[in-house]
Design a protein around this motif. Structure first.
Motif, PDB file in Angstrom:
ATOM      1  N   GLY A  14       0.820  -1.204   0.000  1.00  0.00           N
ATOM      2  CA  GLY A  14       0.000   0.000   0.000  1.00  0.00           C
ATOM      3  C   GLY A  14       0.850   1.249   0.000  1.00  0.00           C
ATOM      4  N   GLY A  15       0.219   2.342  -0.392  1.00  0.00           N
ATOM      5  CA  GLY A  15       0.931   3.606  -0.412  1.00  0.00           C
ATOM      6  C   GLY A  15       0.305   4.563  -1.387  1.00  0.00           C
ATOM      7  N   PRO A  16       0.627   5.855  -1.291  1.00  0.00           N
ATOM      8  CA  PRO A  16       0.019   6.863  -2.164  1.00  0.00           C
ATOM      9  C   PRO A  16       0.541   6.778  -3.586  1.00  0.00           C
ATOM     10  N   SER A  17      -0.165   7.424  -4.502  1.00  0.00           N
ATOM     11  CA  SER A  17       0.287   7.493  -5.886  1.00  0.00           C
ATOM     12  C   SER A  17       1.649   8.168  -5.953  1.00  0.00           C
ATOM     13  N   GLY A  18       2.511   7.658  -6.815  1.00  0.00           N
ATOM     14  CA  GLY A  18       3.813   8.269  -7.014  1.00  0.00           C
ATOM     15  C   GLY A  18       4.921   7.748  -6.133  1.00  0.00           C
ATOM     16  N   CYS A  19       4.624   6.750  -5.283  1.00  0.00           N
ATOM     17  CA  CYS A  19       5.659   6.262  -4.368  1.00  0.00           C
ATOM     18  C   CYS A  19       6.461   5.105  -4.959  1.00  0.00           C
ATOM     19  N   GLY A  20       6.121   4.671  -6.174  1.00  0.00           N
ATOM     20  CA  GLY A  20       6.946   3.672  -6.830  1.00  0.00           C
ATOM     21  C   GLY A  20       6.376   2.269  -6.886  1.00  0.00           C
ATOM     22  N   LYS A  21       5.126   2.094  -6.476  1.00  0.00           N
ATOM     23  CA  LYS A  21       4.535   0.751  -6.454  1.00  0.00           C
ATOM     24  C   LYS A  21       4.456   0.140  -7.850  1.00  0.00           C
ATOM     25  N   SER A  22       3.992   0.916  -8.808  1.00  0.00           N
ATOM     26  CA  SER A  22       3.850   0.390 -10.171  1.00  0.00           C
ATOM     27  C   SER A  22       5.206   0.149 -10.820  1.00  0.00           C
ATOM     28  N   THR A  23       6.187   0.962 -10.485  1.00  0.00           N
ATOM     29  CA  THR A  23       7.538   0.730 -10.998  1.00  0.00           C
ATOM     30  C   THR A  23       8.071  -0.601 -10.499  1.00  0.00           C
ATOM     31  N   LEU A  24       7.875  -0.887  -9.224  1.00  0.00           N
ATOM     32  CA  LEU A  24       8.302  -2.182  -8.695  1.00  0.00           C
ATOM     33  C   LEU A  24       7.556  -3.325  -9.372  1.00  0.00           C
ATOM     34  N   ALA A  25       6.266  -3.143  -9.633  1.00  0.00           N
ATOM     35  CA  ALA A  25       5.490  -4.179 -10.319  1.00  0.00           C
ATOM     36  C   ALA A  25       6.086  -4.471 -11.690  1.00  0.00           C
ATOM     37  N   ARG A  26       6.502  -3.444 -12.413  1.00  0.00           N
ATOM     38  CA  ARG A  26       7.092  -3.640 -13.737  1.00  0.00           C
ATOM     39  C   ARG A  26       8.439  -4.343 -13.643  1.00  0.00           C
ATOM     40  N   VAL A  27       9.209  -4.011 -12.618  1.00  0.00           N
ATOM     41  CA  VAL A  27      10.502  -4.681 -12.431  1.00  0.00           C
ATOM     42  C   VAL A  27      10.287  -6.158 -12.105  1.00  0.00           C
ATOM     43  N   LEU A  28       9.379  -6.456 -11.191  1.00  0.00           N
ATOM     44  CA  LEU A  28       9.144  -7.836 -10.779  1.00  0.00           C
ATOM     45  C   LEU A  28       8.552  -8.693 -11.893  1.00  0.00           C
ATOM     46  N   SER A  29       7.801  -8.069 -12.798  1.00  0.00           N
ATOM     47  CA  SER A  29       7.213  -8.812 -13.914  1.00  0.00           C
ATOM     48  C   SER A  29       8.143  -8.862 -15.126  1.00  0.00           C
ATOM     49  N   LEU A  30       9.383  -8.404 -14.945  1.00  0.00           N
ATOM     50  CA  LEU A  30      10.427  -8.434 -15.972  1.00  0.00           C
ATOM     51  C   LEU A  30      10.127  -7.511 -17.145  1.00  0.00           C
ATOM     52  N   MET A  31       9.264  -6.526 -16.915  1.00  0.00           N
ATOM     53  CA  MET A  31       8.947  -5.562 -17.955  1.00  0.00           C
ATOM     54  C   MET A  31       9.893  -4.365 -17.946  1.00  0.00           C
ATOM     55  N   MET A  32      10.667  -4.219 -16.872  1.00  0.00           N
ATOM     56  CA  MET A  32      11.544  -3.063 -16.731  1.00  0.00           C
ATOM     57  C   MET A  32      12.827  -3.493 -16.045  1.00  0.00           C
ATOM     58  N   ARG A  33      13.956  -3.201 -16.651  1.00  0.00           N
ATOM     59  CA  ARG A  33      15.255  -3.533 -16.053  1.00  0.00           C
ATOM     60  C   ARG A  33      15.609  -2.495 -14.982  1.00  0.00           C
ATOM     61  N   PRO A  34      15.944  -2.924 -13.777  1.00  0.00           N
ATOM     62  CA  PRO A  34      16.340  -1.954 -12.758  1.00  0.00           C
ATOM     63  C   PRO A  34      17.747  -1.414 -13.028  1.00  0.00           C
ATOM     64  N   THR A  35      18.038  -0.269 -12.451  1.00  0.00           N
ATOM     65  CA  THR A  35      19.380   0.290 -12.560  1.00  0.00           C
ATOM     66  C   THR A  35      20.381  -0.569 -11.806  1.00  0.00           C
ATOM     67  N   SER A  36      19.956  -1.076 -10.657  1.00  0.00           N
ATOM     68  CA  SER A  36      20.802  -1.965  -9.870  1.00  0.00           C
ATOM     69  C   SER A  36      19.909  -2.832  -8.993  1.00  0.00           C
ATOM     70  N   GLY A  37      20.520  -3.847  -8.408  1.00  0.00           N
ATOM     71  CA  GLY A  37      19.773  -4.777  -7.584  1.00  0.00           C
ATOM     72  C   GLY A  37      19.509  -6.080  -8.318  1.00  0.00           C
ATOM     73  N   GLU A  38      18.788  -6.977  -7.649  1.00  0.00           N
ATOM     74  CA  GLU A  38      18.597  -8.332  -8.188  1.00  0.00           C
ATOM     75  C   GLU A  38      17.152  -8.783  -8.024  1.00  0.00           C
ATOM     76  N   VAL A  39      16.623  -9.398  -9.067  1.00  0.00           N
ATOM     77  CA  VAL A  39      15.319 -10.054  -9.020  1.00  0.00           C
ATOM     78  C   VAL A  39      15.550 -11.546  -9.236  1.00  0.00           C
ATOM     79  N   SER A  40      14.914 -12.364  -8.408  1.00  0.00           N
ATOM     80  CA  SER A  40      15.005 -13.803  -8.603  1.00  0.00           C
ATOM     81  C   SER A  40      13.616 -14.413  -8.491  1.00  0.00           C
ATOM     82  N   ILE A  41      13.416 -15.499  -9.238  1.00  0.00           N
ATOM     83  CA  ILE A  41      12.139 -16.213  -9.264  1.00  0.00           C
ATOM     84  C   ILE A  41      12.410 -17.660  -8.910  1.00  0.00           C
ATOM     85  N   ASP A  42      11.963 -18.059  -7.739  1.00  0.00           N
ATOM     86  CA  ASP A  42      12.202 -19.421  -7.250  1.00  0.00           C
ATOM     87  C   ASP A  42      13.676 -19.791  -7.352  1.00  0.00           C
TER      88      ASP A  42
END
Length: 216
Positions: A33-61
């Motif tokens: 949860g959180g207000p609009s503009g706090c980055g929730k949708s950006t994280l959703a795009r990163v986790l769904s592999l639709m957007m490459r992050p600048t840094s950090g790691e995503v793993s699936i199982d």
């Protein structure tokens, strides 16, 4: 486990997320949860592999993601499904609802009219609606088709990014019930993103509340 670790991401030179970590276990619903503009949708795009992050790691199982969008292995791309807040921006307006639902299995070479019919019925779409195009149906009916489409390849993780925001209460309750039934049947993990804390309290097993500068 769908896992984001120390993710930084943004658009151009403007970071939206900075050092964010989050985990979605199989069979559990994590609310965000959180207000609009706090980055929730950006994280959703990163986790769904639709957007490459600048840094950090995503793993699936346990499999670390090294490629994104269409370059990611199909086995990883199809393991996470993203349901958007605004269904009209997520579909081809030339397609019928039946074609929208059938799109993922068709792309994977697994055409299954019976699966499409079954999922359409599960989300509450009648046969006459399946012949219509997006401009001929309501937002709620189109979002039902988008949910059915998201489930066609049986993703191990489902990200619902404000999927009920534009919907009336009865449609909202029905779509959440469909997601819960899918989760009970498959053991999928769900990330439920919403600014509606009451909804998340009813839906999620645990909830993370973000501010304008999220730290998780």
């Amino acid at each position: 486990m769908l896992r984001a670790h120390d993710i930084t991401a943004g658009y151009g030179r403007r970071p939206v997320l900075s050092g964010v970590s989050l985990e979605v276990p199989p069979g559990r619903t994590v609310g965000l949860g959180g207000p609009s503009g706090c980055g929730k949708s950006t994280l959703a795009r990163v986790l769904s592999l639709m957007m490459r992050p600048t840094s950090g790691e995503v793993s699936i199982d346990g499999a670390v993601v090294s490629r994104w969008r269409q370059r990611a292995p199909r086995s990883l791309r199809t393991s996470v499904a993203l349901l958007y807040q605004q269904p009209r921006t997520a579909v081809d307006p030339r397609m019928t609802l039946r074609e929208i639902i059938a799109e993922p299995p068709a792309a994977a070479g697994r055409r299954s009219p019976s699966l499409v019919a079954s999922l359409a019925g599960e989300v509450g779409l009648t046969g006459d609606l399946l012949t219509r195009r997006p401009h001929e149906v309501s937002d709620g009916q189109l979002q039902r088709a988008c949910l059915a489409r998201a489930l066609t390849l049986e993703p191990r993780y489902l990200i619902c990014d404000e999927m009920t925001t534009m919907l009336d209460a009865s449609t909202q309750a029905h779509l959440v019930a469909v997601v819960l039934a899918y989760q009970a049947r498959t053991g999928a993990g769900v990330l439920a993103i919403s600014h509606d804390r009451v909804l998340l309290d009813r839906w999620a097993d645990s909830t993370i509340a973000w501010t304008a500068q999220p730290t998780v």
